[in-house]
Design a protein around this motif. Structure first.
Motif, PDB file in Angstrom:
ATOM      1  N   TYR A  23       0.832  -1.197   0.000  1.00  0.00           N
ATOM      2  CA  TYR A  23       0.000   0.000   0.000  1.00  0.00           C
ATOM      3  C   TYR A  23       0.873   1.255   0.000  1.00  0.00           C
ATOM      4  O   TYR A  23       2.036   1.236   0.409  1.00  0.00           O
ATOM      5  CB  TYR A  23      -0.904   0.035   1.229  1.00  0.00           C
ATOM      6  CG  TYR A  23      -1.933  -1.075   1.273  1.00  0.00           C
ATOM      7  CD1 TYR A  23      -2.969  -1.132   0.340  1.00  0.00           C
ATOM      8  CD2 TYR A  23      -1.880  -2.058   2.262  1.00  0.00           C
ATOM      9  CE1 TYR A  23      -3.912  -2.131   0.387  1.00  0.00           C
ATOM     10  CE2 TYR A  23      -2.832  -3.077   2.313  1.00  0.00           C
ATOM     11  CZ  TYR A  23      -3.843  -3.109   1.369  1.00  0.00           C
ATOM     12  OH  TYR A  23      -4.783  -4.105   1.427  1.00  0.00           O
ATOM     13  N   GLU A  24       0.271   2.338  -0.448  1.00  0.00           N
ATOM     14  CA  GLU A  24       0.912   3.647  -0.407  1.00  0.00           C
ATOM     15  C   GLU A  24       0.644   4.299   0.955  1.00  0.00           C
ATOM     16  O   GLU A  24      -0.488   4.222   1.458  1.00  0.00           O
ATOM     17  CB  GLU A  24       0.317   4.504  -1.531  1.00  0.00           C
ATOM     18  CG  GLU A  24       1.014   5.808  -1.776  1.00  0.00           C
ATOM     19  CD  GLU A  24       0.358   6.604  -2.899  1.00  0.00           C
ATOM     20  OE1 GLU A  24       0.828   7.712  -3.178  1.00  0.00           O
ATOM     21  OE2 GLU A  24      -0.640   6.124  -3.478  1.00  0.00           O
ATOM     22  N   PRO A  25       1.619   4.884   1.632  1.00  0.00           N
ATOM     23  CA  PRO A  25       3.031   5.053   1.222  1.00  0.00           C
ATOM     24  C   PRO A  25       3.928   3.986   1.853  1.00  0.00           C
ATOM     25  O   PRO A  25       4.106   3.942   3.070  1.00  0.00           O
ATOM     26  CB  PRO A  25       3.376   6.439   1.768  1.00  0.00           C
ATOM     27  CG  PRO A  25       2.533   6.566   3.014  1.00  0.00           C
ATOM     28  CD  PRO A  25       1.298   5.737   2.798  1.00  0.00           C
ATOM     29  N   ARG A  26       4.440   3.087   1.020  1.00  0.00           N
ATOM     30  CA  ARG A  26       5.434   2.084   1.412  1.00  0.00           C
ATOM     31  C   ARG A  26       4.987   1.274   2.634  1.00  0.00           C
ATOM     32  O   ARG A  26       5.735   1.066   3.571  1.00  0.00           O
ATOM     33  CB  ARG A  26       6.788   2.751   1.705  1.00  0.00           C
ATOM     34  CG  ARG A  26       7.368   3.495   0.521  1.00  0.00           C
ATOM     35  CD  ARG A  26       8.786   3.957   0.772  1.00  0.00           C
ATOM     36  NE  ARG A  26       8.896   4.834   1.929  1.00  0.00           N
ATOM     37  CZ  ARG A  26       8.653   6.143   1.899  1.00  0.00           C
ATOM     38  NH1 ARG A  26       8.262   6.707   0.771  1.00  0.00           N
ATOM     39  NH2 ARG A  26       8.795   6.877   2.975  1.00  0.00           N
ATOM     40  N   ARG A  27       3.734   0.749   2.567  1.00  0.00           N
ATOM     41  CA  ARG A  27       3.225  -0.035   3.687  1.00  0.00           C
ATOM     42  C   ARG A  27       2.861  -1.423   3.196  1.00  0.00           C
ATOM     43  O   ARG A  27       2.071  -1.581   2.266  1.00  0.00           O
ATOM     44  CB  ARG A  27       1.999   0.653   4.308  1.00  0.00           C
ATOM     45  CG  ARG A  27       1.546   0.023   5.611  1.00  0.00           C
ATOM     46  CD  ARG A  27       0.543   0.923   6.319  1.00  0.00           C
ATOM     47  NE  ARG A  27      -0.698   1.063   5.586  1.00  0.00           N
ATOM     48  CZ  ARG A  27      -1.692   0.155   5.600  1.00  0.00           C
ATOM     49  NH1 ARG A  27      -1.555  -0.956   6.308  1.00  0.00           N
ATOM     50  NH2 ARG A  27      -2.798   0.372   4.930  1.00  0.00           N
ATOM     51  N   GLU A  53       7.041   2.849  -3.999  1.00  0.00           N
ATOM     52  CA  GLU A  53       6.221   3.735  -3.175  1.00  0.00           C
ATOM     53  C   GLU A  53       4.893   3.089  -2.797  1.00  0.00           C
ATOM     54  O   GLU A  53       4.322   3.379  -1.745  1.00  0.00           O
ATOM     55  CB  GLU A  53       5.958   5.043  -3.928  1.00  0.00           C
ATOM     56  CG  GLU A  53       5.173   6.088  -3.159  1.00  0.00           C
ATOM     57  CD  GLU A  53       5.926   6.641  -1.962  1.00  0.00           C
ATOM     58  OE1 GLU A  53       5.265   7.159  -1.046  1.00  0.00           O
ATOM     59  OE2 GLU A  53       7.178   6.543  -1.944  1.00  0.00           O
ATOM     60  N   GLY A  54       4.388   2.200  -3.698  1.00  0.00           N
ATOM     61  CA  GLY A  54       3.112   1.552  -3.455  1.00  0.00           C
ATOM     62  C   GLY A  54       1.974   2.105  -4.288  1.00  0.00           C
ATOM     63  O   GLY A  54       0.816   1.726  -4.087  1.00  0.00           O
ATOM     64  N   LYS A  55       2.285   2.984  -5.248  1.00  0.00           N
ATOM     65  CA  LYS A  55       1.239   3.540  -6.107  1.00  0.00           C
ATOM     66  C   LYS A  55       0.745   2.479  -7.089  1.00  0.00           C
ATOM     67  O   LYS A  55       1.486   1.585  -7.488  1.00  0.00           O
ATOM     68  CB  LYS A  55       1.775   4.745  -6.879  1.00  0.00           C
ATOM     69  CG  LYS A  55       2.123   5.934  -5.999  1.00  0.00           C
ATOM     70  CD  LYS A  55       2.647   7.098  -6.833  1.00  0.00           C
ATOM     71  CE  LYS A  55       2.986   8.289  -5.942  1.00  0.00           C
ATOM     72  NZ  LYS A  55       3.497   9.438  -6.716  1.00  0.00           N
ATOM     73  N   GLN A  58       2.763   0.415 -10.041  1.00  0.00           N
ATOM     74  CA  GLN A  58       4.150   0.094  -9.735  1.00  0.00           C
ATOM     75  C   GLN A  58       4.300  -1.393  -9.418  1.00  0.00           C
ATOM     76  O   GLN A  58       3.445  -1.988  -8.762  1.00  0.00           O
ATOM     77  CB  GLN A  58       4.641   0.908  -8.537  1.00  0.00           C
ATOM     78  CG  GLN A  58       4.756   2.395  -8.781  1.00  0.00           C
ATOM     79  CD  GLN A  58       5.283   3.136  -7.568  1.00  0.00           C
ATOM     80  OE1 GLN A  58       5.051   2.752  -6.434  1.00  0.00           O
ATOM     81  NE2 GLN A  58       6.009   4.226  -7.812  1.00  0.00           N
ATOM     82  N   GLY A  77       2.106  -2.425  -6.359  1.00  0.00           N
ATOM     83  CA  GLY A  77       1.542  -1.235  -5.737  1.00  0.00           C
ATOM     84  C   GLY A  77       0.017  -1.280  -5.733  1.00  0.00           C
ATOM     85  O   GLY A  77      -0.593  -1.589  -6.754  1.00  0.00           O
ATOM     86  N   GLY A  79      -1.927   1.356  -4.095  1.00  0.00           N
ATOM     87  CA  GLY A  79      -2.495   2.646  -3.726  1.00  0.00           C
ATOM     88  C   GLY A  79      -2.807   2.710  -2.241  1.00  0.00           C
ATOM     89  O   GLY A  79      -2.289   1.922  -1.436  1.00  0.00           O
ATOM     90  N   ARG A  80      -3.665   3.627  -1.858  1.00  0.00           N
ATOM     91  CA  ARG A  80      -4.032   3.772  -0.447  1.00  0.00           C
ATOM     92  C   ARG A  80      -5.126   2.772  -0.099  1.00  0.00           C
ATOM     93  O   ARG A  80      -6.118   2.649  -0.810  1.00  0.00           O
ATOM     94  CB  ARG A  80      -4.495   5.201  -0.162  1.00  0.00           C
ATOM     95  CG  ARG A  80      -3.394   6.225  -0.381  1.00  0.00           C
ATOM     96  CD  ARG A  80      -3.786   7.616   0.074  1.00  0.00           C
ATOM     97  NE  ARG A  80      -2.710   8.565  -0.172  1.00  0.00           N
ATOM     98  CZ  ARG A  80      -1.673   8.762   0.637  1.00  0.00           C
ATOM     99  NH1 ARG A  80      -1.601   8.061   1.774  1.00  0.00           N
ATOM    100  NH2 ARG A  80      -0.722   9.630   0.344  1.00  0.00           N
TER     101      ARG A  80
END
Length: 531
Positions: A23-27, A53-55, A58, A77, A79-80
């Motif tokens: 997940y974003e950001p880097r989780r 980054e998790g977008k 990616q 990636g 996203g959130r």
């Protein structure tokens, strides 16, 4: 492509690649965190360096991750997490599948089906992962002299579920998804064929071939002479200018109780549309090979229905014609008597789809249908109104409208209702016949449906205008989409009480999905890479 579902811990998977989300950001996602723990912080150290980054979009392919039996780990990636909805999920799956296919991972165990998608359960996630995987790998290269095959293509995908308790529902979703995907691929193939190959006779032959594959599916083809004897003069008015003879294709699937009223699907099958005497501009006329995408969707849906053995009676009717200009072609101002006995003044020969559909709608009456749904690339006005995302939906029966809208939300193949008000009918008035075949520029999609509604008064009916959704135009991904096979199949699954037939709760009213239990130990045989 082989698909399976199972439950198991990621570090136990002996496969070419394990796929997990970030997940974003880097989780790290829950499954990725387990790999991180097993690998003594290997994934988290990579993320700290800023490699991913998790977008959404990616991906990062890792080799030789410590304490993992898999050859590779693919980070995708997502996203959130709080923003992860239907369309985002499908994009995530598509990016993962394309990356695997391009990097030589011939098999994979994918844990993206354990992501928390808003308001969606495991069955939905598995179903859409498989359909998206099929769509991501679809190619149409039958007519290329030199093909460009992938050296080590992706051949096997195992989608993970959090616990074995979810396996029966996931396996059922997998069967449905593969049947839908096969139907979509058939519809895409037919739509992508050029008009010099995919003629009305070719469509009829493909329908016969499809029916020969399934015991409960039969086929009947009416020739031009038989169509004329039926009195389908509106249909014949469209085909008159072509050297290609028309065909009326009738496919019957008998999976329900004997004598039970059927559901009838009618697909517009104009295999090429020049516009006739009302000739279209030369620019983009090649796209008129897609004017039979409604017909293709009927074949694709019946393929899925037969594969799933749904307990329904379903009839597919495809009026197949080619619309060409010639000395024999119908002229603007000509008047024809339809199969229903109503007369039509043909003011524009490029408004031909409604002419072949109106006779087909009347023909459907003989089956005493419970429901009739017609599907057609009918009006450019629908593209202006809704673009390429939603089918235009108009109906004379509110419960049918709601059922189709719900099926669209469930399948991700959405429709949007437009009004079918009596006030629009006045635009079809003609001083010389019962009606004209066009109602002018205002509300073109609605007046086209108003025209069809005059031939659908004896049953519950819905019309799907797929002019903007049946194919993708003028891009590098140009081609047939196979829609609305997913919507129609989901509607029929719901009608048959196979699958989740209850109405969907709006996403913003659904409770959050519970945290899944810890994965159980995997005691299944290890995966081996197919060389």
């Amino acid at each position: 492509m082989e698909f399976n579902v199972k439950s198991g811990q990621p570090e136990k998977q002996r496969t070419a690649c394990v796929v997990v989300g970030v997940y974003e950001p880097r989780r790290l996602s829950d499954v990725a965190q387990k790999i991180d723990e097993v690998s003594q912080g290997h994934l988290s150290s990579i993320l700290r360096r800023g490699d991913l980054e998790g977008k959404i979009g990616q991906t990062l392919l890792l080799h030789n991750v410590p304490n993992m039996l898999a050859d590779r780990v693919l980070l995708v990636g997502c996203g959130r997490e709080r923003e992860l909805g239907d369309s985002q999920y499908r994009k995530i799956i598509a990016h993962a599948i394309r990356t695997l296919h391009d990097t030589g991972s011939m098999e994979t165990v994918c844990y993206l089906t354990e992501l928390n998608v808003r308001g969606r359960d495991t069955s939905w996630r598995v179903r859409h992962a498989i359909e998206t995987a099929h769509a991501s790998l679809y190619t149409f290269d039958q007519l290329k002299s030199k093909k460009n095959p992938t050296r080590r293509p992706l051949r096997k995908i195992v989608f993970s579920v959090a616990s074995r308790r979810e396996l029966p529902a996931a396996e059922k979703a997998s069967r449905e998804a593969q049947a839908v995907a096969t139907g979509v691929a058939l519809a895409k193939d037919l739509g992508n064929l050029p008009g010099n190959i995919c003629t009305p006779t070719y469509l009829a032959d493909r329908a016969k071939t499809l029916c020969s594959l399934h015991e409960k599916l039969t086929c009947k083809i009416l020739t031009e002479l038989q169509i004329e004897k039926q009195g389908m003069n509106a249909l014949l008015a469209v085909s008159r200018g072509s050297d290609q003879a028309p065909r009326l294709i009738i496919m019957e699937y008998k999976g329900g109780k004997k004598g039970a009223d059927p559901i009838v699907l009618i697909g517009k099958g104009v295999t090429f549309d020049t516009g006739g005497i009302s000739l279209k501009p030369a620019e983009k006329m090649d796209e008129m090979k897609f004017d039979m995408c409604g017909a293709a969707s009927v074949l694709g849906t019946l393929s899925a229905v037969a594969e799933l053995q749904l307990p329904l009676n379903v009839i597919g009717i495809v009026p197949a014609v080619e619309n060409m200009p010639s000395g024999k072609a119908t002229k603007p101002g000509d008047i024809v008597t339809t199969l229903s006995g109503q007369t039509v003044e043909i003011l524009n020969t490029d408004a031909e789809g409604r002419l072949i559909l109106c006779d087909s709608l009347t023909y459907a009456e003989r089956y005493k249908p419970e429901i009739v749904i017609d599907i057609a690339t009918l009006t450019g006005a629908c593209v202006v109104a809704l673009g390429s995302h939603a089918h235009g939906l108009l109906s004379n029966h509110n419960p049918l409208t709601n059922d189709l809208l719900n099926a669209g939300r469930m399948s991700g193949d959405r429709a949007w209702e437009l009004p079918l008000w009596d006030e629009y009918q006045e635009q079809l008035d003609s001083p010389f016949a019962d009606m004209a075949n066009i109602g002018g520029k205002p509300a073109g999609t609605i007046t086209a449906a108003c025209f069809l509604s005059r031939f659908a008064r004896k049953y519950h009916w819905a019309h799907l205008d797929i002019a903007g959704t049946g194919y993708i135009a003028q891009t590098k991904e140009k081609g047939s989409t196979g829609r609305p096979v997913p919507l129609l199949t989901q509607y029929l699954i719901n009608r048959s009480s196979i699958g989740q037939s209850e109405e969907l709760t709006p996403i913003d009213q659904m409770p959050p999905e519970p945290v899944p239990p810890e994965p159980e130990l995997d005691d299944l045989p290890p995966e081996t890479e197919d060389d």
